[in-house]
Design a protein around this motif. Sequence first.
Motif, short mmCIF file in Angstrom:
data_model
loop_
_atom_site.label_atom_id
_atom_site.label_comp_id
_atom_site.label_asym_id
_atom_site.label_seq_id
_atom_site.Cartn_x
_atom_site.Cartn_y
_atom_site.Cartn_z
N THR A 63 8.27 -26.07 57.97
CA THR A 63 7.96 -25.71 56.57
C THR A 63 7.70 -26.95 55.71
N SER A 64 7.76 -28.14 56.32
CA SER A 64 7.41 -29.36 55.59
C SER A 64 7.06 -30.45 56.59
N THR A 93 2.18 -22.21 49.71
CA THR A 93 2.12 -23.56 50.27
C THR A 93 1.77 -24.55 49.17
N THR A 119 5.97 -26.25 45.82
CA THR A 119 6.64 -27.46 46.32
C THR A 119 8.09 -27.46 45.86
N TYR A 154 3.95 -28.58 52.37
CA TYR A 154 5.08 -27.65 52.27
C TYR A 154 4.60 -26.21 52.45
N SER A 155 5.52 -25.38 52.94
CA SER A 155 5.28 -23.94 53.00
C SER A 155 6.61 -23.22 52.83
N ASP A 156 6.60 -22.10 52.15
CA ASP A 156 7.83 -21.33 52.03
C ASP A 156 7.98 -20.29 53.14
#
Length: 393
Positions: A63-64, A93, A119, A154-156
């Motif tokens: 996720t990062s 993202t 972010t 980044y991604s959640d």
Amino acid sequence: MARVVFVLVVLAVCFVSPAAFGYSSDKTSTSVWDLQLAQAPITLDSNLMYVEGTGVRLKDSATSGEAGVYGVDAPFPTNWAVGSWNLDMPPGTGIKVYIRAVNGGTTTAWYEIARQGTTPGGGRVKSDSYGYIGDDTLFLYNTWPRIEYKIALYSDTAGVTPTLRLVSMCYADTNTHIAYIELPNPGVTTSLAVPWRSQYWVPKIGGVICGPTSMALAMAYNGCNLPTETVAAEAYDSYNSMYGNWPFLAQAAARHGFKSYYCRANGQQPIRDFIAQGVPVEIGMAYSAGELTNSPIPSTGGHLVMCVGVTADGHYICNDPAGSDSRWDHVVYNKNEIAHVWLERSGTMIPCIPNSVYWRFPYYSYQSTSPLCIKKNGIMNLFANGHDGQLYH
């Protein structure tokens, strides 16, 4: 590639050239790394992967992750730099972008240039004893031999990833100047059929969106006909509360599949090169009263227009969004005045280059008041002006 139309014309405009051409530009150079073509010299951490023909992405479970341009010397010692990025950024993202200077064992802090999308929070380092970030620009108190650059992705949601397609770095030494040399006349007029809009067609924010309006024109020329409001919202830098952040303008085009980046020029040849390839290029200028004949505004500390052609005599054909009507659709600006108000005042250029595979949007009539657009993922977006004058998405 969009078709280039060559038109022979006889200009009935009488230009009065400046009395002296003692203009100069800062020494500058731009490096562009297209990650769809090759990974090098980008260094990836263990959470990222390179996909040939696509770019840099998060691994399925990550996720990062961080990608950086390290160990690459600048083309000359530099005290000024601007980085750009092209990114596919699905909902959920985002990115943070950092820059630092290196001289042997001495380094500046990692200054944060920008963050976009989703972010993590946290503070931003914008300055130290060696230099500082002004909006989108690195200013150093002395020249440094190396500028390093990194982007955190980044991604959640694991499995949903941003894709980094291009990074670039524009370097300058503001202490070293290169004299303006007038180019020979091309002898033929090249004029791209780029549509024109006024930035003032957009209520509330019209006075501050010359950059997004200009970029919207180039995108529309290549088949991506979006409302100015959409491009402005995608180019908006909420941290600095501005629509004119140079890398954000490039990324606004990149969101729709174009290649775009910030660069500067040491002469007028790069404009001619872009136009000859059918690529309209956004240029930045600043001028006082009387310094730019035919301008719709008497003076400005910073203004962006779209250059769409070059006349047989070497003057520049521009779509100026600050105009109120079609008089500034393909308006002609004197080449020697442009040398002063554009080249000497930074030589800023932001091209909008069609990718070999980019999303073509359906054509529809442009309406400055339309609050809706369809993004390339098929999702409908709604925009609205708030009572506080801000544009909400």
